[in-house]
Design an enzyme around this catalytic site. Structure first.
Site, PDB file in Angstrom:
ATOM      1  N   ARG A 112       0.879  -1.177   0.000  1.00 39.18           N
ATOM      2  CA  ARG A 112       0.000   0.000   0.000  1.00 39.18           C
ATOM      3  C   ARG A 112       0.910   1.219   0.000  1.00 39.18           C
ATOM      4  O   ARG A 112       1.705   1.410   0.928  1.00 39.18           O
ATOM      5  CB  ARG A 112      -0.920   0.003   1.223  1.00 39.18           C
ATOM      6  CG  ARG A 112      -1.619   1.325   1.427  1.00 39.18           C
ATOM      7  CD  ARG A 112      -2.743   1.270   2.429  1.00 39.18           C
ATOM      8  NE  ARG A 112      -3.890   0.587   1.877  1.00 39.18           N
ATOM      9  CZ  ARG A 112      -5.122   0.663   2.387  1.00 39.18           C
ATOM     10  NH1 ARG A 112      -5.353   1.403   3.452  1.00 39.18           N
ATOM     11  NH2 ARG A 112      -6.112   0.001   1.842  1.00 39.18           N
ATOM     12  N   HIS A 121      -7.384   0.655  -6.421  1.00 35.75           N
ATOM     13  CA  HIS A 121      -7.557  -0.166  -5.210  1.00 35.75           C
ATOM     14  C   HIS A 121      -8.257  -1.460  -5.633  1.00 35.75           C
ATOM     15  O   HIS A 121      -9.415  -1.702  -5.281  1.00 35.75           O
ATOM     16  CB  HIS A 121      -8.372   0.608  -4.171  1.00 35.75           C
ATOM     17  CG  HIS A 121      -8.373   0.007  -2.797  1.00 35.75           C
ATOM     18  ND1 HIS A 121      -7.574  -1.070  -2.438  1.00 35.75           N
ATOM     19  CD2 HIS A 121      -9.076   0.338  -1.675  1.00 35.75           C
ATOM     20  CE1 HIS A 121      -7.802  -1.363  -1.166  1.00 35.75           C
ATOM     21  NE2 HIS A 121      -8.708  -0.541  -0.687  1.00 35.75           N
ATOM     22  N   GLN A 176     -10.150  -4.064  -3.172  1.00 38.20           N
ATOM     23  CA  GLN A 176     -11.478  -3.669  -2.694  1.00 38.20           C
ATOM     24  C   GLN A 176     -12.551  -4.073  -3.700  1.00 38.20           C
ATOM     25  O   GLN A 176     -13.652  -4.471  -3.328  1.00 38.20           O
ATOM     26  CB  GLN A 176     -11.513  -2.155  -2.461  1.00 38.20           C
ATOM     27  CG  GLN A 176     -12.828  -1.662  -1.896  1.00 38.20           C
ATOM     28  CD  GLN A 176     -13.066  -2.119  -0.463  1.00 38.20           C
ATOM     29  OE1 GLN A 176     -12.218  -1.936   0.387  1.00 38.20           O
ATOM     30  NE2 GLN A 176     -14.216  -2.721  -0.203  1.00 38.20           N
ATOM     31  N   ASP A 209     -17.207   7.076  -1.789  1.00 40.26           N
ATOM     32  CA  ASP A 209     -15.957   6.972  -1.022  1.00 40.26           C
ATOM     33  C   ASP A 209     -15.706   8.356  -0.414  1.00 40.26           C
ATOM     34  O   ASP A 209     -16.374   9.334  -0.780  1.00 40.26           O
ATOM     35  CB  ASP A 209     -14.819   6.553  -1.981  1.00 40.26           C
ATOM     36  CG  ASP A 209     -13.489   6.284  -1.292  1.00 40.26           C
ATOM     37  OD1 ASP A 209     -13.462   6.172  -0.053  1.00 40.26           O
ATOM     38  OD2 ASP A 209     -12.462   6.191  -2.004  1.00 40.26           O
ATOM     39  N   CYS A 263     -16.268   1.593   0.575  1.00 40.79           N
ATOM     40  CA  CYS A 263     -15.116   0.757   0.953  1.00 40.79           C
ATOM     41  C   CYS A 263     -14.741   0.924   2.423  1.00 40.79           C
ATOM     42  O   CYS A 263     -14.072   0.056   2.979  1.00 40.79           O
ATOM     43  CB  CYS A 263     -13.932   1.056   0.047  1.00 40.79           C
ATOM     44  SG  CYS A 263     -13.302   2.744   0.172  1.00 40.79           S
ATOM     45  N   ARG A 267     -13.422  -8.602   2.185  1.00 37.41           N
ATOM     46  CA  ARG A 267     -11.992  -8.383   1.923  1.00 37.41           C
ATOM     47  C   ARG A 267     -11.206  -9.626   2.319  1.00 37.41           C
ATOM     48  O   ARG A 267     -10.272 -10.048   1.629  1.00 37.41           O
ATOM     49  CB  ARG A 267     -11.475  -7.168   2.722  1.00 37.41           C
ATOM     50  CG  ARG A 267     -12.061  -5.829   2.318  1.00 37.41           C
ATOM     51  CD  ARG A 267     -11.637  -5.418   0.926  1.00 37.41           C
ATOM     52  NE  ARG A 267     -10.194  -5.344   0.774  1.00 37.41           N
ATOM     53  CZ  ARG A 267      -9.434  -4.301   1.161  1.00 37.41           C
ATOM     54  NH1 ARG A 267     -10.006  -3.227   1.665  1.00 37.41           N
ATOM     55  NH2 ARG A 267      -8.112  -4.312   1.009  1.00 37.41           N
TER      56      ARG A 267
HETATM   57  N1  NVA Z   1      -9.906   6.637  -1.593  1.00 33.93           N
HETATM   58  C1  NVA Z   1      -9.542   6.236  -0.255  1.00 33.93           C
HETATM   59  C2  NVA Z   1      -9.766   4.783  -0.050  1.00 33.93           C
HETATM   60  C3  NVA Z   1      -9.435   4.278   1.326  1.00 33.93           C
HETATM   61  C4  NVA Z   1      -9.630   2.805   1.490  1.00 33.93           C
HETATM   62  C5  NVA Z   1      -8.080   6.607  -0.005  1.00 33.93           C
HETATM   63  O1  NVA Z   1      -7.250   6.396  -0.893  1.00 33.93           O
HETATM   64  O2  NVA Z   1      -7.780   7.111   1.078  1.00 33.93           O
HETATM   65  N1   CP Z   2     -11.216  -0.131   2.525  1.00 31.13           N
HETATM   66  C1   CP Z   2      -9.942  -0.180   2.951  1.00 31.13           C
HETATM   67  O1   CP Z   2      -8.998  -0.431   2.173  1.00 31.13           O
HETATM   68  O2   CP Z   2      -9.804   0.042   4.284  1.00 31.13           O
HETATM   69  P1   CP Z   2      -8.445   0.256   5.111  1.00 31.13           P
HETATM   70  O3   CP Z   2      -7.878   1.584   4.674  1.00 31.13           O
HETATM   71  O4   CP Z   2      -8.860   0.232   6.544  1.00 31.13           O
HETATM   72  O5   CP Z   2      -7.488  -0.854   4.767  1.00 31.13           O
END
Ligand code: NVA
Ligand code: CP
Length: 303
Positions: A104, A131, A134, A219, A259, A288
């Site tokens: 990540r 992502h 997800q 989101d 998500c 997930r």
């Molecule tokens: N769009 C959000 C998704 C988090 C799971 C981010 O990148 O922070």
């Molecule tokens: N939806 C998701 O990826 O959640 P986290 O940021 O908690 O991993």
């Protein structure tokens, strides 16, 4: 054998997606029945997190343990990655020691460079661009609640962000139409939109996107790394909240996904996210776990 990576949904075809989703559904049932599955015994997952996480970390770590393997949490704060060791060097070293790696991070080029130098499968666990993990969970959730998403209308309401881009890829892979509604200036990537124009339309009207939708998703308005834009975005996105009034434009049996983490009364009303007639966010979060177990089995040649 060539190593398979999962950096975006473009890395799998429709048959492989079906295999992963069906396996995820089976794994969920067998876990509920108390059956043990040690398919990844002695395998090690390396987990590199340059951004925060609750769901992704816990689902990957628990999933690997449930399959008989183990997982290592690696943060830039206490690895040499955080002190400037090149991604290419880290990839070559770590991939000689572990069996599969998830990352990540911020720039999508980081996971691409890591994968290029890795001897083992690399999974994108969120970048600024995509992502895809997800989406596996979201597709599993739709299939479990409503059946195949093929031919359905999906409404993406909000920012043209990493999640939106993965929904765009999913539209092509699953054969649904994605109607994106975002404020001006917050559209998804223009090249991706052009490449997927048979499957995706972009509007600035949430009502138009939600009209006749089978599946409505949103989101956060400011993603990780955009925290300083929060106030400006709240002003721009104010009319893009998903709530009961917006869901009234969708089909009667439409479902709502997010998500998570969610900001109640920003991108989604507190009432809607708690309304089990529409909201499947808790199943979505749980999936997930199952979807990523299936993904790891697939990438490690166990399916
Ligand atoms: N769009 C959000 C998704 C988090 C799971 C981010 O990148 O922070
Ligand atoms: N939806 C998701 O990826 O959640 P986290 O940021 O908690 O991993």
């Amino acid at each position: 054998m060539t190593v398979r990576h999962f950096l975006s949904l473009d890395d799998i075809n429709a048959d492989e997606l079906d295999l992963i989703i069906n396996t995820a559904i089976d794994l969920k049932k067998s876990r509920a029945a108390g059956e043990l599955n040690k398919s990844l015994e002695q395998r090690v997952l390396g987990m590199i997190f340059e951004k925060s996480s609750t769901r992704t970390r816990v689902s990957f770590e628990s999933g690997m343990t449930q399959l008989g393997g183990s997982a290592l949490f690696l943060s830039p704060r206490d690895t040499q990655l955080g002190r400037g060791e090149p991604v290419e060097d880290s990839a070559r070293v770590l991939s000689r020691m572990v069996d599969i790696i998830m990352i990540r991070t911020f720039g999508h080029d980081i996971v691409e460079r890591f994968a290029q130098y890795s001897k083992v499968p690399v999974i994108n666990a969120l970048t600024d661009l995509y992502h895809p993990c997800q989406l596996l969970a979201d597709i599993q959730t739709y299939v479990e609640h409503r059946g195949s998403p093929k031919g359905k209308k999906v409404a993406w309401i909000g920012d043209g962000n990493n999640m939106c881009h993965s929904y765009m890829n999913a539209a092509k892979l699953c054969g649904f139409h994605l109607a994106v509604a975002c404020p001006e200036g917050y559209e998804p990537d223009a090249d991706l939109t052009a490449a997927l124009s048979d499957h995706v339309t972009v509007t600035h009207s949430p009502e138009e996107a939600a009209q006749g939708a089978d599946w409505v998703v949103t989101d956060v308005w400011a993603s990780m790394g955009q925290e300083e834009e929060q106030a400006a975005r709240e002003a721009k996105f104010a009319s893009f909240q998903v709530n009961h009034a917006l869901m009234a434009h969708a089909n009667k049996d439409a479902i709502f996904m997010h998500c998570l983490p969610a900001h109640r009364d920003e991108e989604v009303s507190g009432e809607l996210i708690e309304d089990a007639q529409y909201s499947v966010v808790w199943d979505e979060a749980e999936n997930r776990l199952h979807a990523q177990k299936a993904l790891m089995l697939f990438l490690l040649g166990k399916l």
